[in-house]
Design an enzyme around this catalytic site. Sequence first.
Site, PDB file in Angstrom:
ATOM      1  N   LYS A  88       0.858  -1.183   0.000  1.00 17.32           N
ATOM      2  CA  LYS A  88       0.000   0.000   0.000  1.00 17.32           C
ATOM      3  C   LYS A  88       0.890   1.227   0.000  1.00 17.32           C
ATOM      4  O   LYS A  88       2.007   1.212   0.552  1.00 17.32           O
ATOM      5  CB  LYS A  88      -0.894   0.041   1.234  1.00 17.32           C
ATOM      6  CG  LYS A  88      -2.163   0.867   1.042  1.00 17.32           C
ATOM      7  CD  LYS A  88      -3.229   0.071   0.299  1.00 17.32           C
ATOM      8  CE  LYS A  88      -4.549   0.820   0.305  1.00 17.32           C
ATOM      9  NZ  LYS A  88      -5.649  -0.013  -0.223  1.00 17.32           N
ATOM     10  N   GLY A 188     -21.133   6.168   4.458  1.00 18.69           N
ATOM     11  CA  GLY A 188     -20.214   6.494   3.371  1.00 18.69           C
ATOM     12  C   GLY A 188     -20.815   6.068   2.046  1.00 18.69           C
ATOM     13  O   GLY A 188     -20.871   4.872   1.739  1.00 18.69           O
ATOM     14  N   VAL A 192     -17.637   3.704  -3.531  1.00 20.39           N
ATOM     15  CA  VAL A 192     -18.156   2.343  -3.398  1.00 20.39           C
ATOM     16  C   VAL A 192     -19.582   2.339  -2.869  1.00 20.39           C
ATOM     17  O   VAL A 192     -20.444   1.621  -3.368  1.00 20.39           O
ATOM     18  CB  VAL A 192     -17.248   1.505  -2.472  1.00 20.39           C
ATOM     19  CG1 VAL A 192     -17.847   0.120  -2.232  1.00 20.39           C
ATOM     20  CG2 VAL A 192     -15.850   1.377  -3.057  1.00 20.39           C
TER      21      VAL A 192
END
Length: 360
Positions: A88, A188, A192
Amino acid sequence: MTDVTDGVLHTLFHSDQGGHEQVVLCQDRASGLKAVIAIHSTALGPALGGTRFYPYVSEEEAVADALNLSRGMSYKNAMAGLDHGGGKAVIIGDPERIKSEELLLAYGRFVDSLGGRYVTACDVGTYVADMDVVARETRWATGRSPENGGAGDSSVLTAYGVFQGMRASAQHLWGDPTLRGRKVGVAGVGKVGHHLVEHLLQDGAEVVITDVREESVRRILDKHPQIIAVADTDALIRTEGLDVYAPCALGGALNDDSVPALTATVVCGAANNQLAHPGVEKDLADRGILYAPDYVVNAGGVIQVADELHGFDFDRCKAKASKIFDTTLAIFARAKEDGIPPAAAADRIAEHRMAEARKR
């Protein structure tokens, strides 16, 4: 040596959250780039994981996030059956203020300097157009636009995989792989989350949403006025009659404050590193809350970007992401058999695959 360095080195070399093969600190003063690339494992193949662009409070926080996220990618890629290890990257700064072509090109050169040990893609704060720029300096960038030979937006299959994890959770808990008639709270509704909402509505679920960005909430409500929006995550997790809680923003959503307040009986969402610290999974289990491990159910995106390296085929990727349903059910079965929480069961399965790869 500073206390900050002491903390980072202790995490790397002495803690259970460490064990990383390589951590690279990157700086390009001309463009303002400050980045961290963390490679946790290459046991299964080149490390694969996205680039997060975020205004961290401190460099220490940025390094800690890179370490945690890269470790999570090792487990995610192992459970997804990919021939990739975990890595990452984080770029430090507000992408709305400092992101530029020069900065992304500089970052691409750092990725390229690793010679394929790390393959990058999009994450929070980075998008398909950004990966197109990064790819001008390195072949090890995925999640590019279709016009540039890429797979495009990986959030589509990420949401699809999370939905498969929810279906598996419903099958395990209620005996039917559907969310029809269930109340699902999504925290959220960005890249996505808004795709996940569409799957839930099509399946007949009642949806409650929240997001720190008012425009994201408004986009959903304008299209689906029947959806309920609440002020914040704290209100969402306390919603009466909530069956499923889906954290789809930043990590640490499941903590000492949120778990006791949860009204849902299932947690299944797209956010990475949802468990704020070791032991939260036991707190969930003690409350009778079924937790679908985040790195298992949100693997649809990484399945997509990994496929891009071999010539992207959406139907092939969707078929692989569909298997998240079976993988999630297998984890629940292993957890019951071993008498451990699902998160621990997933870890055992992933660690076994990585250990077997090291023997070869």
